[in-house]
Design a protein around this motif. Structure first.
Motif, short mmCIF file in Angstrom:
data_model
loop_
_atom_site.label_atom_id
_atom_site.label_comp_id
_atom_site.label_asym_id
_atom_site.label_seq_id
_atom_site.Cartn_x
_atom_site.Cartn_y
_atom_site.Cartn_z
N ARG A 103 0.83 -1.21 0.00
CA ARG A 103 0.00 0.00 0.00
C ARG A 103 0.87 1.26 0.00
NH1 ARG A 103 -4.40 1.91 -2.12
NH2 ARG A 103 -5.09 3.73 -0.98
N PHE A 161 2.26 1.82 -3.40
CA PHE A 161 1.25 2.41 -4.27
C PHE A 161 1.13 3.92 -4.01
CE2 PHE A 161 -3.16 3.87 -4.70
CZ PHE A 161 -3.35 3.67 -6.07
N ILE A 162 1.06 4.31 -2.75
CA ILE A 162 0.94 5.73 -2.40
C ILE A 162 2.15 6.51 -2.90
CG2 ILE A 162 0.89 7.37 -0.47
CD1 ILE A 162 -0.74 5.21 1.08
N SER A 163 3.34 5.95 -2.68
CA SER A 163 4.55 6.67 -3.11
C SER A 163 4.60 6.82 -4.63
CB SER A 163 5.81 5.97 -2.59
OG SER A 163 5.94 4.68 -3.13
N LYS A 164 4.12 5.81 -5.35
CA LYS A 164 4.08 5.90 -6.81
C LYS A 164 3.10 6.98 -7.25
CE LYS A 164 3.26 3.17 -10.95
NZ LYS A 164 2.79 1.90 -11.49
N GLU A 165 1.92 7.01 -6.63
CA GLU A 165 0.90 8.00 -6.97
C GLU A 165 1.35 9.42 -6.64
OE1 GLU A 165 -2.31 7.60 -8.44
OE2 GLU A 165 -1.37 5.67 -8.94
N GLU A 166 2.11 9.57 -5.57
CA GLU A 166 2.56 10.89 -5.12
C GLU A 166 3.94 11.27 -5.67
OE1 GLU A 166 0.66 13.00 -3.36
OE2 GLU A 166 -0.96 11.52 -3.38
N HIS A 167 4.50 10.40 -6.53
CA HIS A 167 5.82 10.62 -7.14
C HIS A 167 6.92 10.80 -6.08
CE1 HIS A 167 3.65 10.92 -10.87
NE2 HIS A 167 2.89 11.88 -10.36
N GLN A 180 0.60 4.90 7.38
CA GLN A 180 0.38 6.07 6.54
C GLN A 180 0.75 7.35 7.28
OE1 GLN A 180 -3.72 5.31 5.49
NE2 GLN A 180 -3.13 4.52 3.47
#
Length: 175
Positions: free
Chosen positions: A40, A43-49, A72
């Motif tokens: 998870r 995923f968050i780090s990818k979405e937030e670059h 988180q």
């Protein structure tokens, strides 16, 4: 009205008075696995670059102790401090986590039966501001990992990075 449902959630059930507990339907939830938390956060780090290495994700997931909400929250704090590029060394410093190398040094000292080195390590920990309780919790986990690897011949049940899994496989043979 009869259609209203109250949901009462707590992580400290022992603090809830018995008169309240007797009127509740209780559901106990399991801890979230470290792999799930890491996935998870990835995923968050990818979405937030945000560039973050696997060891850093592992440290956050272990610190969260089965709670995605805590993971988180820790992740947000770290990103606020580190910016868009995060590595494990920054997290170790920021969260005052004891580096796994210290645990391997501890077992090397034990294998060598060197009390002087042991006392010097304790002095290093204390003068360096290491939280001794945190160190002891980690040392217990380290011994547990060694025991698991020694007993099973596998690192499947250890929650650590691939690098340290290989070290556990090599070091367990010495005990």
């Amino acid at each position: 009205p009869s259609y209203v449902i109250f949901i009462f959630a707590t992580t400290e059930i022992h603090k809830v008075p018995p008169t309240i507990l007797s009127r509740c339907q209780r559901f106990d939830f399991r801890r979230i696995a470290i792999d799930e938390i890491m996935s998870r956060l990835r995923f968050i780090s990818k979405e937030e670059h945000i560039a973050i290495d696997e060891d850093a994700l592992l440290l956050i997931a272990k610190r969260a102790d089965g709670s995605l909400r805590d993971a988180q929250s820790i992740f947000d704090q770290i990103v606020s401090y580190c910016g868009a590029s995060v590595d494990a060394k920054q997290i170790i410093t920021l969260l005052n986590i004891v580096d796994d190398e210290l645990y391997f040094r501890s077992t090397e000292i034990i294998k060598a039966k060197d009390p002087k080195a042991g006392l010097m390590l304790v002095d290093e920990l204390i003068t360096g501001g290491t939280d001794i309780r945190e160190y002891l919790r980690g040392l217990i986990e380290h011994f547990r990992n060694l025991l698991i690897v020694l007993s099973t011949g596998s690192t499947r049940l250890t929650e650590t990075s691939e690098h340290y899994k290989q070290r556990y496989l090599a070091d367990a043979k010495s005990f």
